[in-house]
Design a protein around this motif. Structure first.
Motif, PDB file in Angstrom:
ATOM      1  N   ILE A 228       0.834  -1.199   0.000  1.00 18.41           N
ATOM      2  CA  ILE A 228       0.000   0.000   0.000  1.00 18.41           C
ATOM      3  C   ILE A 228       0.869   1.249   0.000  1.00 18.41           C
ATOM      4  CG2 ILE A 228      -1.615   1.325   1.421  1.00 18.41           C
ATOM      5  CD1 ILE A 228      -2.924  -1.442   2.096  1.00 18.41           C
ATOM      6  N   GLY A 229       1.982   1.226   0.733  1.00 26.13           N
ATOM      7  CA  GLY A 229       2.899   2.363   0.714  1.00 26.13           C
ATOM      8  C   GLY A 229       3.415   2.642  -0.685  1.00 26.13           C
ATOM      9  N   ALA A 230       3.739   1.586  -1.413  1.00 24.78           N
ATOM     10  CA  ALA A 230       4.211   1.770  -2.791  1.00 24.78           C
ATOM     11  C   ALA A 230       3.097   2.339  -3.668  1.00 24.78           C
ATOM     12  CB  ALA A 230       4.711   0.433  -3.348  1.00 24.78           C
ATOM     13  N   ALA A 231       1.866   1.869  -3.492  1.00 31.09           N
ATOM     14  CA  ALA A 231       0.747   2.371  -4.293  1.00 31.09           C
ATOM     15  C   ALA A 231       0.487   3.849  -4.005  1.00 31.09           C
ATOM     16  CB  ALA A 231      -0.509   1.538  -4.021  1.00 31.09           C
ATOM     17  N   VAL A 232       0.575   4.234  -2.729  1.00 32.65           N
ATOM     18  CA  VAL A 232       0.365   5.635  -2.371  1.00 32.65           C
ATOM     19  C   VAL A 232       1.470   6.504  -2.964  1.00 32.65           C
ATOM     20  CG1 VAL A 232       0.255   7.270  -0.444  1.00 32.65           C
ATOM     21  CG2 VAL A 232      -1.012   5.124  -0.322  1.00 32.65           C
ATOM     22  N   GLU A 233       2.696   6.017  -2.957  1.00 28.15           N
ATOM     23  CA  GLU A 233       3.780   6.784  -3.570  1.00 28.15           C
ATOM     24  C   GLU A 233       3.541   6.955  -5.069  1.00 28.15           C
ATOM     25  OE1 GLU A 233       7.451   8.967  -3.693  1.00 28.15           O
ATOM     26  OE2 GLU A 233       5.872   8.599  -2.239  1.00 28.15           O
ATOM     27  N   HIS A 234       2.998   5.937  -5.732  1.00 23.51           N
ATOM     28  CA  HIS A 234       2.635   6.076  -7.142  1.00 23.51           C
ATOM     29  C   HIS A 234       1.627   7.213  -7.318  1.00 23.51           C
ATOM     30  CE1 HIS A 234       3.848   2.220  -9.501  1.00 23.51           C
ATOM     31  NE2 HIS A 234       4.758   2.488  -8.593  1.00 23.51           N
ATOM     32  N   ILE A 235       0.641   7.283  -6.422  1.00 19.86           N
ATOM     33  CA  ILE A 235      -0.355   8.361  -6.488  1.00 19.86           C
ATOM     34  C   ILE A 235       0.321   9.717  -6.325  1.00 19.86           C
ATOM     35  CG2 ILE A 235      -2.288   9.421  -5.226  1.00 19.86           C
ATOM     36  CD1 ILE A 235      -3.307   6.549  -4.685  1.00 19.86           C
ATOM     37  N   CYS A 236       1.192   9.823  -5.334  1.00 19.49           N
ATOM     38  CA  CYS A 236       1.852  11.114  -5.063  1.00 19.49           C
ATOM     39  C   CYS A 236       2.730  11.557  -6.231  1.00 19.49           C
ATOM     40  CB  CYS A 236       2.673  11.022  -3.778  1.00 19.49           C
ATOM     41  SG  CYS A 236       1.658  10.839  -2.294  1.00 19.49           S
ATOM     42  N   LEU A 237       3.436  10.633  -6.850  1.00 18.23           N
ATOM     43  CA  LEU A 237       4.290  10.984  -7.992  1.00 18.23           C
ATOM     44  C   LEU A 237       3.449  11.285  -9.233  1.00 18.23           C
ATOM     45  CD1 LEU A 237       7.189   8.437  -7.438  1.00 18.23           C
ATOM     46  CD2 LEU A 237       7.242  10.915  -7.047  1.00 18.23           C
ATOM     47  N   GLN A 238       2.367  10.528  -9.439  1.00 17.54           N
ATOM     48  CA  GLN A 238       1.486  10.795 -10.579  1.00 17.54           C
ATOM     49  C   GLN A 238       0.842  12.172 -10.425  1.00 17.54           C
ATOM     50  OE1 GLN A 238       0.794   8.582 -13.393  1.00 17.54           O
ATOM     51  NE2 GLN A 238       0.151  10.596 -14.093  1.00 17.54           N
ATOM     52  N   ALA A 239       0.548  12.559  -9.191  1.00 15.13           N
ATOM     53  CA  ALA A 239      -0.032  13.882  -8.946  1.00 15.13           C
ATOM     54  C   ALA A 239       0.893  14.978  -9.477  1.00 15.13           C
ATOM     55  CB  ALA A 239      -0.305  14.076  -7.458  1.00 15.13           C
ATOM     56  N   VAL A 240       2.181  14.845  -9.224  1.00 20.16           N
ATOM     57  CA  VAL A 240       3.145  15.836  -9.723  1.00 20.16           C
ATOM     58  C   VAL A 240       3.088  15.902 -11.246  1.00 20.16           C
ATOM     59  CG1 VAL A 240       5.607  16.435  -9.891  1.00 20.16           C
ATOM     60  CG2 VAL A 240       4.678  15.561  -7.733  1.00 20.16           C
ATOM     61  N   GLU A 241       3.095  14.747 -11.868  1.00 13.30           N
ATOM     62  CA  GLU A 241       3.049  14.680 -13.338  1.00 13.30           C
ATOM     63  C   GLU A 241       1.802  15.371 -13.899  1.00 13.30           C
ATOM     64  OE1 GLU A 241       4.729  13.662 -16.218  1.00 13.30           O
ATOM     65  OE2 GLU A 241       3.984  11.665 -16.635  1.00 13.30           O
ATOM     66  N   LEU A 242       0.692  15.315 -13.145  1.00 14.84           N
ATOM     67  CA  LEU A 242      -0.573  15.889 -13.609  1.00 14.84           C
ATOM     68  C   LEU A 242      -0.766  17.344 -13.188  1.00 14.84           C
ATOM     69  CD1 LEU A 242      -2.893  12.840 -12.817  1.00 14.84           C
ATOM     70  CD2 LEU A 242      -2.056  13.565 -15.072  1.00 14.84           C
ATOM     71  N   GLY A 243       0.249  17.924 -12.543  1.00 14.79           N
ATOM     72  CA  GLY A 243       0.133  19.306 -12.096  1.00 14.79           C
ATOM     73  C   GLY A 243      -0.647  19.469 -10.808  1.00 14.79           C
ATOM     74  N   LEU A 244      -0.838  18.368 -10.088  1.00 11.34           N
ATOM     75  CA  LEU A 244      -1.567  18.378  -8.825  1.00 11.34           C
ATOM     76  C   LEU A 244      -0.601  18.350  -7.650  1.00 11.34           C
ATOM     77  CD1 LEU A 244      -4.237  15.684  -9.755  1.00 11.34           C
ATOM     78  CD2 LEU A 244      -4.598  18.157  -9.637  1.00 11.34           C
ATOM     79  N   GLY A 245      -1.127  18.585  -6.469  1.00  5.85           N
ATOM     80  CA  GLY A 245      -0.367  18.433  -5.243  1.00  5.85           C
ATOM     81  C   GLY A 245      -1.000  17.338  -4.414  1.00  5.85           C
TER      82      GLY A 245
END
Length: 193
Positions: free
Chosen positions: A113-130
């Protein structure tokens, strides 16, 4: 599309968001990124609940009641829940991250789950989100699970998502040498290079 190093270097914990709504396709992209994450024995133990508006605010209010309902002092670090609840109210989206309780898989599921959440956080950067990865739900996790209608699940953490209204500088990082342990061999200590 950002280069990988740029995404990693630009990732920050965002605690102030604009009022702009997050588009449905961007929320889907965040979840798709998590879905593609590796997991121990391919269990894919994560379950996500997307909350917006009043539902998200109800979770924040539940966290704030933590301080009103206890007749004993909470550890000092629990006080960060007050600030985190305000961040949740400010964020347009809150993703609650659950797993089915199973003590045999606790460590494996938590790592996955930690790895999945990190994927979300990094994808957010790519999409211009925080994004802000939130642990403070820990103190009221049973109450939050009941509130959102999933008492059979275990709340692991949450992620606040939105368009950033701040661009903080990088926080200090320890030097790499502090993280790399020395190998102990039969001939004594040798430094890995």
């Amino acid at each position: 599309m950002m280069e990988w190093n740029t995404v990693v270097q630009n990732r920050r914990s965002i605690r102030k968001f604009t009022e702009k709504a997050v588009e449905r396709e961007k929320i889907t992209a965040l979840l798709e990124s998590a879905r593609l994450c590796q997991s121990a024995k391919n269990r894919q133990p994560w379950r996500f609940l997307i909350l917006e508006d009043g539902n998200k605010d109800a979770v924040a209010d539940m966290m704030l009641t933590l301080f009103e309902q206890r007749d004993y002092p909470l550890p000092g670090y629990a006080n960060s829940s007050r600030h985190t609840a305000k961040v949740i109210k400010n964020a347009p989206v809150l993703i609650l991250v659950f797993r089915y309780p199973n003590e045999d898989w606790l460590i494996s599921d938590t790592l996955s789950i930690g790895a999945a959440v990190e994927h979300i956080c990094l994808q957010a950067v790519e999409l211009g989100l925080g994004a802000l990865w939130i642990r403070d739900t820990e103190y009221t996790k049973e109450e939050i699970c009941a509130l959102v209608g999933y008492p059979q699940l275990e709340l692991v953490c949450a992620v606040a998502i939105g368009y950033p209204d701040e661009f903080p500088a990088p926080r200090p990082r320890k030097p790499l040498q502090e993280f790399v342990l020395e190998e102990i061999s039969q001939k004594g200590k040798t430094q890995l290079s």
